[in-house]
Write a protein that holds these residues in place. Structure first.
Motif, PDB file in Angstrom:
ATOM      1  N   LEU A 453      53.310  43.991  46.223  1.00 40.19           N
ATOM      2  CA  LEU A 453      52.654  45.275  46.419  1.00 40.19           C
ATOM      3  C   LEU A 453      52.322  45.484  47.890  1.00 40.19           C
ATOM      4  N   ASN A 454      52.188  46.742  48.248  1.00 39.48           N
ATOM      5  CA  ASN A 454      51.713  47.067  49.584  1.00 39.48           C
ATOM      6  C   ASN A 454      50.207  46.779  49.655  1.00 39.48           C
ATOM      7  N   PRO A 455      49.720  46.053  50.688  1.00 48.09           N
ATOM      8  CA  PRO A 455      48.295  45.694  50.762  1.00 48.09           C
ATOM      9  C   PRO A 455      47.373  46.911  50.696  1.00 48.09           C
ATOM     10  N   ALA A 456      47.734  47.979  51.411  1.00 52.24           N
ATOM     11  CA  ALA A 456      46.885  49.179  51.398  1.00 52.24           C
ATOM     12  C   ALA A 456      46.827  49.778  50.000  1.00 52.24           C
ATOM     13  N   TYR A 457      48.005  49.827  49.335  1.00 49.50           N
ATOM     14  CA  TYR A 457      48.042  50.368  47.972  1.00 49.50           C
ATOM     15  C   TYR A 457      47.213  49.503  47.025  1.00 49.50           C
ATOM     16  N   LEU A 458      47.320  48.174  47.173  1.00 45.82           N
ATOM     17  CA  LEU A 458      46.560  47.266  46.321  1.00 45.82           C
ATOM     18  C   LEU A 458      45.062  47.464  46.524  1.00 45.82           C
ATOM     19  N   GLY A 459      44.646  47.600  47.778  1.00 50.86           N
ATOM     20  CA  GLY A 459      43.225  47.799  48.054  1.00 50.86           C
ATOM     21  C   GLY A 459      42.701  49.067  47.406  1.00 50.86           C
ATOM     22  N   GLN A 460      43.480  50.145  47.496  1.00 46.74           N
ATOM     23  CA  GLN A 460      43.060  51.414  46.897  1.00 46.74           C
ATOM     24  C   GLN A 460      43.008  51.314  45.368  1.00 46.74           C
ATOM     25  N   LEU A 461      44.053  50.679  44.779  1.00 44.96           N
ATOM     26  CA  LEU A 461      44.113  50.537  43.324  1.00 44.96           C
ATOM     27  C   LEU A 461      42.959  49.686  42.799  1.00 44.96           C
ATOM     28  N   PHE A 462      42.614  48.603  43.529  1.00 46.07           N
ATOM     29  CA  PHE A 462      41.530  47.717  43.112  1.00 46.07           C
ATOM     30  C   PHE A 462      40.201  48.481  43.113  1.00 46.07           C
ATOM     31  N   LYS A 463      39.952  49.232  44.185  1.00 48.63           N
ATOM     32  CA  LYS A 463      38.709  50.003  44.277  1.00 48.63           C
ATOM     33  C   LYS A 463      38.636  51.070  43.196  1.00 48.63           C
ATOM     34  N   LYS A 464      39.774  51.749  42.936  1.00 46.94           N
ATOM     35  CA  LYS A 464      39.813  52.803  41.918  1.00 46.94           C
ATOM     36  C   LYS A 464      39.574  52.236  40.526  1.00 46.94           C
ATOM     37  N   THR A 465      40.092  51.038  40.281  1.00 44.86           N
ATOM     38  CA  THR A 465      40.004  50.448  38.942  1.00 44.86           C
ATOM     39  C   THR A 465      38.643  49.811  38.678  1.00 44.86           C
ATOM     40  N   PHE A 466      38.113  49.071  39.646  1.00 42.86           N
ATOM     41  CA  PHE A 466      36.912  48.269  39.407  1.00 42.86           C
ATOM     42  C   PHE A 466      35.657  48.778  40.145  1.00 42.86           C
ATOM     43  N   GLY A 467      35.841  49.800  40.954  1.00 38.27           N
ATOM     44  CA  GLY A 467      34.688  50.391  41.610  1.00 38.27           C
ATOM     45  C   GLY A 467      34.117  49.573  42.756  1.00 38.27           C
ATOM     46  N   PHE A 470      38.098  45.056  47.326  1.00 33.70           N
ATOM     47  CA  PHE A 470      38.599  43.709  47.078  1.00 33.70           C
ATOM     48  C   PHE A 470      37.767  42.657  47.814  1.00 33.70           C
ATOM     49  N   ASN A 471      37.523  42.833  49.111  1.00 35.52           N
ATOM     50  CA  ASN A 471      36.790  41.829  49.890  1.00 35.52           C
ATOM     51  C   ASN A 471      35.360  41.638  49.379  1.00 35.52           C
ATOM     52  N   ASP A 472      34.735  42.734  48.954  1.00 38.50           N
ATOM     53  CA  ASP A 472      33.369  42.632  48.422  1.00 38.50           C
ATOM     54  C   ASP A 472      33.362  41.851  47.108  1.00 38.50           C
ATOM     55  N   TYR A 473      34.388  42.095  46.270  1.00 36.77           N
ATOM     56  CA  TYR A 473      34.460  41.382  44.994  1.00 36.77           C
ATOM     57  C   TYR A 473      34.695  39.897  45.228  1.00 36.77           C
ATOM     58  N   LEU A 474      35.606  39.554  46.156  1.00 38.29           N
ATOM     59  CA  LEU A 474      35.883  38.149  46.461  1.00 38.29           C
ATOM     60  C   LEU A 474      34.635  37.459  47.014  1.00 38.29           C
ATOM     61  N   LEU A 475      33.901  38.142  47.890  1.00 39.64           N
ATOM     62  CA  LEU A 475      32.680  37.575  48.449  1.00 39.64           C
ATOM     63  C   LEU A 475      31.638  37.356  47.355  1.00 39.64           C
ATOM     64  N   LEU A 476      31.551  38.310  46.439  1.00 41.02           N
ATOM     65  CA  LEU A 476      30.571  38.179  45.346  1.00 41.02           C
ATOM     66  C   LEU A 476      30.862  36.949  44.492  1.00 41.02           C
ATOM     67  N   LEU A 477      32.157  36.753  44.156  1.00 38.92           N
ATOM     68  CA  LEU A 477      32.519  35.570  43.367  1.00 38.92           C
ATOM     69  C   LEU A 477      32.127  34.283  44.097  1.00 38.92           C
ATOM     70  N   ARG A 478      32.420  34.209  45.347  1.00 40.98           N
ATOM     71  CA  ARG A 478      32.149  32.992  46.122  1.00 40.98           C
ATOM     72  C   ARG A 478      30.637  32.741  46.263  1.00 40.98           C
ATOM     73  N   ILE A 479      29.872  33.774  46.481  1.00 44.03           N
ATOM     74  CA  ILE A 479      28.413  33.598  46.615  1.00 44.03           C
ATOM     75  C   ILE A 479      27.810  33.162  45.282  1.00 44.03           C
ATOM     76  N   GLN A 480      28.330  33.761  44.168  1.00 48.19           N
ATOM     77  CA  GLN A 480      27.802  33.363  42.858  1.00 48.19           C
ATOM     78  C   GLN A 480      28.080  31.888  42.577  1.00 48.19           C
ATOM     79  N   GLU A 481      29.288  31.441  42.903  1.00 49.96           N
ATOM     80  CA  GLU A 481      29.634  30.034  42.701  1.00 49.96           C
ATOM     81  C   GLU A 481      28.826  29.146  43.654  1.00 49.96           C
ATOM     82  N   ALA A 482      28.600  29.595  44.885  1.00 49.84           N
ATOM     83  CA  ALA A 482      27.801  28.814  45.844  1.00 49.84           C
ATOM     84  C   ALA A 482      26.366  28.642  45.326  1.00 49.84           C
ATOM     85  N   LYS A 483      25.777  29.682  44.785  1.00 46.94           N
ATOM     86  CA  LYS A 483      24.412  29.603  44.244  1.00 46.94           C
ATOM     87  C   LYS A 483      24.350  28.579  43.099  1.00 46.94           C
ATOM     88  N   LYS A 484      25.426  28.579  42.299  1.00 41.79           N
ATOM     89  CA  LYS A 484      25.477  27.628  41.193  1.00 41.79           C
ATOM     90  C   LYS A 484      25.500  26.191  41.721  1.00 41.79           C
TER      91      LYS A 484
END
Length: 536
Positions: A453-467, A470-484
């Motif tokens: 996929l085109n990176p720009a297209y993927l970024g737009q599709l990810f935001k449209k689908t999950f609100g 992408f970078n914010d979602y990845l950071l959230l996963l990592r911080i949640q696991e770090a807290k654990k």
């Protein structure tokens, strides 16, 4: 439909006029080609017009009706049918009429309904008899022409062939192939395709209607091939058209009516002798090869095509790829431009039919491959059967273009639908991949590459689908696991950072503090203090 010819014989002019006006001759299968007011003139009219039916009175000056019938019966050749119309109800006339083979005896005043029924019944009988004669004629002619076009006529002299084919001394001849096109259920669901025999008969009727055909009663020689009709075209038949085969073919198509619109004619080279007909037949077959290569049609004369080179190999694969790519990218709205471009290429490069077949097949296969690669099923396309089965039919270039355009449009619509479905299903797969691999060194570009996929297209599709980006979602996963890990282990801060995918402990601390409002050390310390307070 070919009408049978009739003449009217009666010494009373108003009777003849009444018959003309009262009866729907065309509807009954006849056309009136002559009139006479006495038997002698009628005999001359019969000789001149060779009618299929004579409607005559009994009592007339010079020669009466019964004598007219007797004198006509003495002549050699095909005999017309007779209907006697008389005001004399005399049994002896009826007896004599029956002896002469008269079809019917009708009394005046005429009942038009009864007379029309008699005409229709007679028309059916005469048509059957004509058909039987023609079939017998065709059997002989078919064998003769078959021998000629196969070059198996060595044992028959040139003079004998001219006699068999009713050719005048020195009269040239050429062979033509008539082909009925575009008659298939994919064009019109209820289209009626005549049998080859019916097509042949329609050609015969049209030949009889051409200018000059009534000048002399010479037969038209037609031959059934596997899916075409062969026509022997003589110099005599071309004379009204100035010897121009193209004008002759155009007029023949016009005379065939609606069926002529779908008829193509391929005319071979003229030959001086009937025994050379094989050469004309072969060149007619060569003219077939120019069907897609020459703009205009539908009468292709080999003499006009001589020297034009044809391409028998398939089109450049790169061009096919560009056209298919254009179809995929542009969607249904501009498909016609891509298909027209392909057919222009076919015509400009003079493609022979087998090269056209390969070309269309390559386009269809490429689109089918795309559909399958996207986990789609091409068998649901209504246009699939026509585009894979067209070569067994006779199609004009315009009709083939229409079938390919329909297939391309329907394929493009399916590809667009699959792309949408794939995007929704694909983004879920991407999210699952991130959830499983967030501890690794991943980013938007590496994931886009992994999923083509085109990176720009993927970024737009990810935001449209999950609100969320992408970078914010990845950071959230990592911080949640770090807290654990900070809660459940005594790993050092840099070890926690490595475990959750941060390449730098400092960057981890900075991002953690942004998200939680405290450093990882402070977070762990707060948990420790809360635990001690609980023990006290």
């Amino acid at each position: 439909m070919e009408r049978l010819r009739a003449i009217l014989v009666d010494d009373e002019n108003f009777t003849r006029m009444g018959l003309l006006k009262l009866i729907d001759w065309e509807g009954c299968g006849f056309r009136v080609v002559g009139e006479a007011d006495n038997g002698e003139d009628a005999l001359e009219e019969i000789r001149r017009t060779s009618p299929d039916l004579v409607v005559t009175d009994i009592r007339m000056p010079v020669m009466d009706g019964l004598e007219l019938i007797r004198r006509t019966a003495e002549k050699d050749g095909p005999q017309p049918a007779f209907i006697i119309v008389s005001g004399y109800d005399d049994f002896k006339y009826a007896q004599q009429a029956v002896r002469y083979g008269v079809h019917d005896f009708i009394l005046k005043p005429i009942d038009e309904v009864e007379f029309a029924a008699t005409l229709r019944k007679l028309s059916d009988r005469l048509a059957r008899e004509k058909e039987e004669r023609r079939r017998a004629e065709s059997g002989l002619t078919g064998a003769a022409i078959e021998a000629l076009i196969l070059g198996e006529s060595d044992d028959i002299s040139e003079a004998e062939w001219r006699r068999k084919l009713s050719l005048a001394p020195g009269e040239g001849v050429r062979y033509a192939l008539a082909e009925l096109n575009d008659r298939h259920s994919w064009r019109e669901p209820d289209v009626r395709t005549p049998t080859l025999a019916k097509f042949k008969e329609r050609i015969r009727e049209a030949l009889r209607a051409l200018p000059g055909s009534e000048e002399e009663e010479r037969p038209f020689w037609l031959h059934e091939h596997r899916n075409r009709i062969g026509i022997l075209i003589t110099d005599r038949m071309l004379r009204p058209f100035g010897g121009d085969e193209g004008r002759f073919g155009a007029e023949l198509r016009r005379a065939m009516g609606e069926l002529g619109d779908d008829t193509w004619l391929y005319v071979g080279s003229p030959v001086a002798q009937p025994t050379e007909l094989r050469l004309s037949y072969e060149t007619a077959r060569q003219a077939l090869q120019y069907k897609f290569a020459i703009e205009g049609g539908p009468v292709l004369v080999f003499g006009h095509l001589r020297g034009i080179e044809l391409l028998h190999t398939a089109v450049d694969a790169e061009l096919i790829g560009r056209i298919v790519e254009q179809i995929e990218e542009q969607g249904p709205d501009r498909i016609e431009d891509a298909v027209d471009r392909l057919f222009r290429y076919i015509r400009e490069h003079r493609f022979a039919p087998e090269a056209v077949k390969m070309c269309v097949q390559q386009c269809a296969i490429a689109l089918i491959r795309t559909i399958r690669n996207m986990e789609g099923d091409e068998n649901g396309l209504e246009s699939l059967k026509p585009i894979v089965g067209w070569y067994d039919l006779h199609l004009t270039p315009g009709e083939l273009r229409r079938l390919l355009t329909n297939f391309a449009r329907e394929s493009a619509a399916l590809i667009e639908k699959l792309r949408g479905e794939q995007a929704m299903g694909g983004i879920q797969k991407i999210k699952a991949y991130i959830d499983a691999h967030y501890r690794e060194n991943i980013n938007l570009k590496s994931i886009a590459t992994r999923f083509y996929l085109n990176p720009a297209y993927l970024g737009q599709l990810f935001k449209k689908t999950f609100g969320v980006y992408f970078n914010d979602y990845l950071l959230l996963l990592r911080i949640q696991e770090a807290k654990k890990l900070l809660r459940q282990t005594d790993l050092r801060i840099y070890e926690v950072a490595e475990r959750v995918g941060f390449g730098s402990a400092d960057y981890f601390v900075t991002q953690f503090e942004k998200q939680e409002g405290m450093t990882p050390t402070e977070y762990r310390g707060r948990l420790t203090r809360q635990g001690r307070g609980a023990e006290a």
